[in-house]
Design an enzyme around this catalytic site. Sequence first.
Site, PDB file in Angstrom:
ATOM      1  N   LYS A 186       0.181  61.973 -36.172  1.00 13.38           N
ATOM      2  CA  LYS A 186       0.173  63.191 -37.086  1.00 13.38           C
ATOM      3  C   LYS A 186      -0.066  64.443 -36.250  1.00 13.38           C
ATOM      4  O   LYS A 186       0.813  65.306 -36.277  1.00 13.38           O
ATOM      5  CB  LYS A 186      -0.955  63.288 -38.006  1.00 13.38           C
ATOM      6  CG  LYS A 186      -1.070  62.061 -39.240  1.00 13.38           C
ATOM      7  CD  LYS A 186      -2.244  62.417 -39.957  1.00 13.38           C
ATOM      8  CE  LYS A 186      -2.363  61.295 -40.833  1.00 13.38           C
ATOM      9  NZ  LYS A 186      -3.792  61.302 -41.493  1.00 13.38           N
ATOM     10  N   GLU A 232      -6.345  48.528 -39.978  1.00 15.91           N
ATOM     11  CA  GLU A 232      -6.917  49.949 -39.552  1.00 15.91           C
ATOM     12  C   GLU A 232      -8.372  49.509 -39.662  1.00 15.91           C
ATOM     13  O   GLU A 232      -9.094  50.360 -38.794  1.00 15.91           O
ATOM     14  CB  GLU A 232      -6.767  50.709 -41.003  1.00 15.91           C
ATOM     15  CG  GLU A 232      -5.573  51.499 -40.700  1.00 15.91           C
ATOM     16  CD  GLU A 232      -5.397  52.479 -41.934  1.00 15.91           C
ATOM     17  OE1 GLU A 232      -6.243  52.708 -42.909  1.00 15.91           O
ATOM     18  OE2 GLU A 232      -4.572  53.322 -41.731  1.00 15.91           O
ATOM     19  N   HIS A 268      12.903  30.116 -41.480  1.00 16.21           N
ATOM     20  CA  HIS A 268      14.254  30.089 -41.208  1.00 16.21           C
ATOM     21  C   HIS A 268      14.581  31.504 -40.159  1.00 16.21           C
ATOM     22  O   HIS A 268      15.586  31.567 -39.913  1.00 16.21           O
ATOM     23  CB  HIS A 268      15.331  30.176 -42.046  1.00 16.21           C
ATOM     24  CG  HIS A 268      15.094  28.857 -42.813  1.00 16.21           C
ATOM     25  ND1 HIS A 268      15.986  27.814 -42.584  1.00 16.21           N
ATOM     26  CD2 HIS A 268      14.131  28.286 -43.725  1.00 16.21           C
ATOM     27  CE1 HIS A 268      15.533  26.579 -43.428  1.00 16.21           C
ATOM     28  NE2 HIS A 268      14.433  27.085 -44.064  1.00 16.21           N
TER      29      HIS A 268
HETATM   30  O1  PA5 Z   1      -7.735  53.227 -45.313  1.00 15.32           O
HETATM   31  C1  PA5 Z   1      -7.295  54.338 -45.299  1.00 15.32           C
HETATM   32  O2  PA5 Z   1      -8.331  55.495 -45.351  1.00 15.32           O
HETATM   33  C2  PA5 Z   1      -6.084  55.171 -44.925  1.00 15.32           C
HETATM   34  O3  PA5 Z   1      -5.068  54.213 -44.897  1.00 15.32           O
HETATM   35  C3  PA5 Z   1      -5.579  56.058 -46.146  1.00 15.32           C
HETATM   36  O4  PA5 Z   1      -5.672  55.307 -47.501  1.00 15.32           O
HETATM   37  C4  PA5 Z   1      -4.260  56.700 -46.043  1.00 15.32           C
HETATM   38  O5  PA5 Z   1      -4.275  57.322 -44.667  1.00 15.32           O
HETATM   39  C5  PA5 Z   1      -4.045  57.686 -47.137  1.00 15.32           C
HETATM   40  O6  PA5 Z   1      -5.091  58.614 -47.068  1.00 15.32           O
HETATM   41  P1  PA5 Z   1      -5.278  59.604 -48.341  1.00 15.32           P
HETATM   42  O7  PA5 Z   1      -5.773  58.820 -49.539  1.00 15.32           O
HETATM   43  O8  PA5 Z   1      -6.360  60.462 -47.714  1.00 15.32           O
HETATM   44  O9  PA5 Z   1      -4.060  60.464 -48.684  1.00 15.32           O
END
Ligand code: PA5
Length: 434
Positions: A424, A289, A310
């Site tokens: 989303k 990310e 494997h």
């Molecule tokens: O690193 C990030 O910001 C994301 O991966 C969030 O942790 C994830 O989308 C969950 O978001 P939230 O805590 O707002 O539900």
Amino acid sequence: MITTRLNINGATVFAPNDILEQSEKSMDKAYQQIISQNGAGSEFLGWLGLPEEMSDSEMQRITQIAKSFQQRAEVVVVIGIGGSYLGARAVIEAMQGHFEGLHKNSDFPTVLFAGNNISEDYLFDLLQVLDNKEYGMVVISKSGTTTEPAIAFRILKEHCEKKYGKTAARERIIVITDSAKGALKQMATQENYETFVIPDNVGGRYSVLTPVGLLPITIAGYDIRNLLRGAAEMRNNLLNNNKIENNIAMQYATFRNYFYQNGKKVELMVAYEPRLYYLIEWYKQLFGESEGKDLKGIFPAGSIFSTDLHSLGQYIQEGERLLFETVISVEKSHHTVAIPYDEQNMDGLNYLQSKSLTEINHTAEIGTRMAHIDGGVPNLQILIPEICESTLGELIYFFEFSCALNGYLLSINPFNQPGVEAYKRNMFKLLGKE
Ligand code: PA5
């Protein structure tokens, strides 16, 4: 003092001799962007100070709530997705025995996870477990609006209220969210749930050293003081060594970046200990990310060896040359299991009888490293003496810092995730959300 070491011997053969000197300038720039807090997304650098910022009162509240769960719950469900569950799961699964769930006499609740998928069968199965267990839950969402945990919470809240009654259910629900905004915050205020705040300046995937990770880890019975101590040791080390020759995060980032620029677009993070599976999942999210944007970034993959030798081993050895490997190498195991001597020796294993399984596992690692290097796969090795809270703390901070460095080397913002919105938008449109 940190106990983590970085072995670059299996990487230097694939890079110029003076790679560290060559990258000194760009690395220094990236490092300064973190330290001076003037790079892209610098409003999310709150994680830098976390190992040393936990107040006594917050620590006490975490301990107290964990105790109260330990006294009355056999199971605690942590509801969250991405950064809101992977850090806690990484530490808990690294610390606990492999078959912990089957030990009936544990003093600590079993921590289960929900809200990280939308599988109907998963939630059905979980509800069946909860029908027959005393339980509580920790609901975690920074935005407070993420669909997966919101669905799970709605279903589990109803289950909990039916089972215990509305008032008693309230005592079994803890919320961790933003200080002011989001639907979860509003619900917490309305229902008067006990709440912890995720600091504004810490993004989800950098939040394991806030209550997001610390509360579930304490509930599961692990020592967050040692986790924070390990992270603090790594922090001091990385912040006090601004020269590449003494800074293992800078060295790691240098090789990652060099391999990426030279066609190695995939980093395979490997461990020979299955209990590190979720640490690798956490690493995948952290780097994926953070780096994967603007059509750039190393693809973070993960493997447990020798298991995957494997399955993926053939590809790694002889497939397309797009990988480099980083191995988290654990020097000591916690336990010993002897290989028995067998008079008949039908399986031919008597030659191993004088060796420990850890020695054999390490030998598999050495042999694999040699073979992969011969096959053109650069190898970086991150060594820790053993798996415990403090070494996990060191690793967490090391990877977070390295990830930020790599983001700045790629000239991207390592702290946002605009691309996550695309699925989303489609899903909401298809579901008819207004
Ligand atoms: O690193 C990030 O910001 C994301 O991966 C969030 O942790 C994830 O989308 C969950 O978001 P939230 O805590 O707002 O539900």
